[in-house]
Design an enzyme around this catalytic site. Structure first.
Site, mmCIF file in Angstrom:
data_model
loop_
_atom_site.group_PDB
_atom_site.id
_atom_site.type_symbol
_atom_site.label_atom_id
_atom_site.label_comp_id
_atom_site.label_asym_id
_atom_site.label_seq_id
_atom_site.Cartn_x
_atom_site.Cartn_y
_atom_site.Cartn_z
ATOM 1 N N PRO A 17 64.934 29.939 19.204
ATOM 2 C CA PRO A 17 65.862 30.955 18.964
ATOM 3 C C PRO A 17 66.585 31.265 20.418
ATOM 4 C CG PRO A 17 63.737 31.989 19.066
ATOM 5 C CD PRO A 17 63.582 30.456 19.213
ATOM 6 N N CYS A 101 60.670 38.847 24.234
ATOM 7 C CA CYS A 101 61.935 38.690 25.275
ATOM 8 C C CYS A 101 61.698 39.806 26.326
ATOM 9 C CB CYS A 101 63.037 39.400 24.134
ATOM 10 S SG CYS A 101 64.723 39.539 25.123
ATOM 11 N N ASN A 201 56.199 25.854 23.587
ATOM 12 C CA ASN A 201 57.554 25.985 24.032
ATOM 13 C C ASN A 201 57.559 26.066 25.739
ATOM 14 O OD1 ASN A 201 59.588 28.854 24.440
ATOM 15 N ND2 ASN A 201 60.736 26.746 24.018
ATOM 16 N N GLY A 225 64.522 24.616 23.919
ATOM 17 C CA GLY A 225 65.441 25.687 23.750
ATOM 18 C C GLY A 225 66.763 25.311 24.911
HETATM 19 C C1 LIG Z 1 70.307 32.131 26.681
HETATM 20 C C2 LIG Z 1 68.748 32.063 25.833
HETATM 21 C C3 LIG Z 1 68.848 33.163 25.039
HETATM 22 C C4 LIG Z 1 67.503 33.457 24.471
HETATM 23 N N1 LIG Z 1 67.245 34.042 23.329
HETATM 24 C C5 LIG Z 1 66.165 34.319 22.900
HETATM 25 C C6 LIG Z 1 65.895 34.870 21.591
HETATM 26 O O1 LIG Z 1 66.924 35.343 20.952
HETATM 27 N N2 LIG Z 1 64.763 34.992 21.078
HETATM 28 C C7 LIG Z 1 63.685 34.495 21.624
HETATM 29 O O2 LIG Z 1 62.350 34.615 21.177
HETATM 30 N N3 LIG Z 1 63.523 33.703 22.945
HETATM 31 C C8 LIG Z 1 64.989 33.587 23.361
HETATM 32 N N4 LIG Z 1 65.220 32.809 24.278
HETATM 33 C C9 LIG Z 1 64.027 32.151 25.056
HETATM 34 C C10 LIG Z 1 64.125 30.618 24.199
HETATM 35 O O3 LIG Z 1 64.027 30.528 22.948
HETATM 36 C C11 LIG Z 1 62.770 29.730 24.967
HETATM 37 O O4 LIG Z 1 61.710 30.525 24.698
HETATM 38 C C12 LIG Z 1 63.051 29.528 26.198
HETATM 39 O O5 LIG Z 1 64.271 29.151 26.689
HETATM 40 C C13 LIG Z 1 62.054 28.458 26.945
HETATM 41 O O6 LIG Z 1 62.308 27.274 26.335
HETATM 42 P P1 LIG Z 1 62.984 26.094 26.957
HETATM 43 O O7 LIG Z 1 62.529 25.771 28.507
HETATM 44 O O8 LIG Z 1 62.898 24.883 26.077
HETATM 45 O O9 LIG Z 1 64.439 26.738 27.298
HETATM 46 C C14 LIG Z 1 66.445 32.566 24.971
HETATM 47 C C15 LIG Z 1 66.559 31.626 25.884
HETATM 48 C C16 LIG Z 1 67.928 31.696 26.522
HETATM 49 C C17 LIG Z 1 68.131 30.650 27.556
#
Ligand SMILES: Cc1cc2nc3c(=O)[nH]c(=O)nc-3n(C[C@H](O)[C@H](O)[C@H](O)COP(=O)(O)O)c2cc1C
Length: 325
Positions: A17, A101, A201, A225
Site C-alpha cells: 500500500p 505508518c 517487506n 513498494g
Molecule cells: C509514498 C509512500 C506511501 C506509503 N503509503 C503507505 C500506506 O498508505 N500504508 C502502508 O502501510 N505503508 C505505506 N508505505 C510504506 C510501504 O508500504 C512499504 O512498507 C515501504 O515503502 C517499504 O517497502 P519498500 O522498501 O519495498 O518500499 C508508503 C511508502 C511510500 C514510499
C-alpha cells in the site's frame, strides 16, 4: 503458493500500500505485471464511516485487479469494524489494518505506528474487527516504535491470537522513517514465532532481492513498494528469475506503451487535470537512469496540460530509439 485465510493467491508477490501511488490505475498495471495481490493506499476508517465522498472514492475497484486488499487506518475499534464492513460491501477481498505508518498526521490521531505503543488497543481493534469482518484480515506492522521498544514479534503473536490471517512486517522502527536498512533478520524471527503466513517487506530493490528475502527468512510472501513505482515489471521479473530465466530489460517501446496505458487509465478515472500532476511524478520515476533523463525531467517540470505532457514524453522516448543503455 500463498494462502491468506480462505483466499488462495496465484503467487507470493504483493504490491505494498502506498499513499498517493496505489490508486486503481497503478494497481491494474502491477496486477497485469504479475502481482498476486494489490492493496489500496491507507484509507481513513473514520472518513469511510462518515461517508466522506473523497474517502469513499478510494474504494473504487475493478474486476481486473481482484483480489483486492483494502487497508484501513484508525484508532477506534468499532469505527474500524464498521469501515471494514463497508469496504467488504464495496468489494474488498481482504481487510488490512495499518499498524505501522510513522507519518505525524496519522500518529497524532493514535493510529498507524502509534498503536505499536499500545498493544492492548491493538488487541481490542483486531478482536473487534475480526468478529465483525467476513473476509480474511491482515495487519501490517513495523519493527516497533523505536529500538527501545522493539515489540514486533509480540505484536505478531498477539495478532495471531486475535485471529488475524497473515502479518506483514516492514522491519524498520517507526522512529527510523525510511533511513537505515530494513532488518530482514526480524522477518525470519517472526516467521519462527507465528503459524500464520508472514509477508516480508522492505528494500526489495531488484528481482534477486525478493528471492533472497524468501530464502533467508523463510517468509511466505514478499511485499514490494517503492521499487515498483518506476519499475512495475519487477513482479514479472521476479517470477521469471524464480524459474531460472534472466529477466529482460524492458525496451523503449514497451516502457512508452506502459506509460501511455497508465496515462489513459488515470485520465479516465481521476480526470486529466488531476492525472497530469500524478503522471508528471510517475514520469520522473519511470525515466530515472535513462539517457538524457535530466533534461527531459526539466522539460516536463510545471507542464499542466495532459496533451503537452504526452507529446513531450513521446518525443523523448522517440529520441531514445536505437540507443543502447
Ligand atoms: C509514498 C509512500 C506511501 C506509503 N503509503 C503507505 C500506506 O498508505 N500504508 C502502508 O502501510 N505503508 C505505506 N508505505 C510504506 C510501504 O508500504 C512499504 O512498507 C515501504 O515503502 C517499504 O517497502 P519498500 O522498501 O519495498 O518500499 C508508503 C511508502 C511510500 C514510499
Amino acid at each position: 503458493m500463498l494462502k491468506i485465510g480462505s483466499l488462495q493467491l496465484s503467487n507470493w508477490l504483493i504490491m505494498a500500500p502506498m499513499a498517493g501511488i496505489t490508486n486503481l490505475p497503478f494497481r491494474m498495471i502491477v496486477k497485469k505485471m504479475g502481482a498476486a495481490l494489490v492493496t489500496t493506499e491507507m484509507i481513513s476508517a473514520k472518513g469511510l464511516v462518515l461517508g466522506q465522498e473523497r474517502t469513499l472514492n478510494y474504494l473504487r475497484s475493478s474486476a481486473a485487479e481482484k483480489p483486492l486488499s483494502v487497508q484501513l487506518f484508525g484508532a477506534d475499534p468499532a469505527v474500524i469494524r464498521d469501515a471494514a464492513q463497508l469496504a467488504v460491501r464495496k468489494g474488498a477481498d481482504i481487510i488490512d489494518i495499518n499498524l505501522g505508518c510513522p507519518v505525524k498526521k496519522i500518529v497524532k490521531t493514535g493510529a498507524g505506528a502509534a498503536l505499536l505503543r499500545e498493544p492492548q488497543r491493538i488487541k481490542r481493534i483486531l478482536s473487534v474487527v475480526r468478529n465483525g469482518c467476513p473476509v480474511p484480515l491482515t495487519a501490517k506492522i513495523r519493527a516497533g516504535w523505536n529500538p527501545q521498544s522493539a515489540n514486533a514479534v509480540s505484536v505478531a503473536r498477539l495478532a495471531e491470537d486475535c485471529g488475524v490471517d497473515a502479518i506483514t512486517i516492514h522491519p524498520r522502527f517507526a522512529s527510523q522513517g525510511y533511513t537505515g536498512k530494513a532488518d530482514w533478520s526480524l522477518i525470519g524471527r517472526m516467521k519462527e514465532a507465528v503459524r500464520i503466513p508472514v509477508v516480508g517487506n522492505g528494500d526489495v530493490l531488484q528481482p534477486s532481492h525478493a528471492i533472497e528475502m524468501r530464502a533467508k527468512t523463510g517468509c511466505d510472501g514478499v511485499m514490494i513498494g517503492r521499487s515498483a513505482i518506476g519499475n512495475p515489471w519487477i513482479f514479472k521479473h521476479i517470477l521469471l528469475l524464480e524459474k531460472g530465466i534472466d529477466p529482460p530489460s524492458p525496451g523503449i517501446g514497451e516502457r512508452r506503451d506502459l506509460i501511455m496505458e497508465h496515462f489513459e487509465a488515470l485520465s479516465r478515472i481521476v480526470g486529466k487535470g488531476k492525472g497530469v500532476g500524478i503522471m508528471r511524478g510517475l514520469l520522473l520515476r519511470h525515466t530515472k537512469g535513462l539517457p538524457f533523463s535530466s533534461s527531459f525531467r526539466e522539460r516536463i517540470t510545471g507542464i499542466k496540460d495532459m496533451e503537452l505532457l504526452v507529446s513531450t514524453m513521446r518525443s523523448y522516448f522517440s529520441s531514445l530509439e536505437g540507443i543502447a543503455f
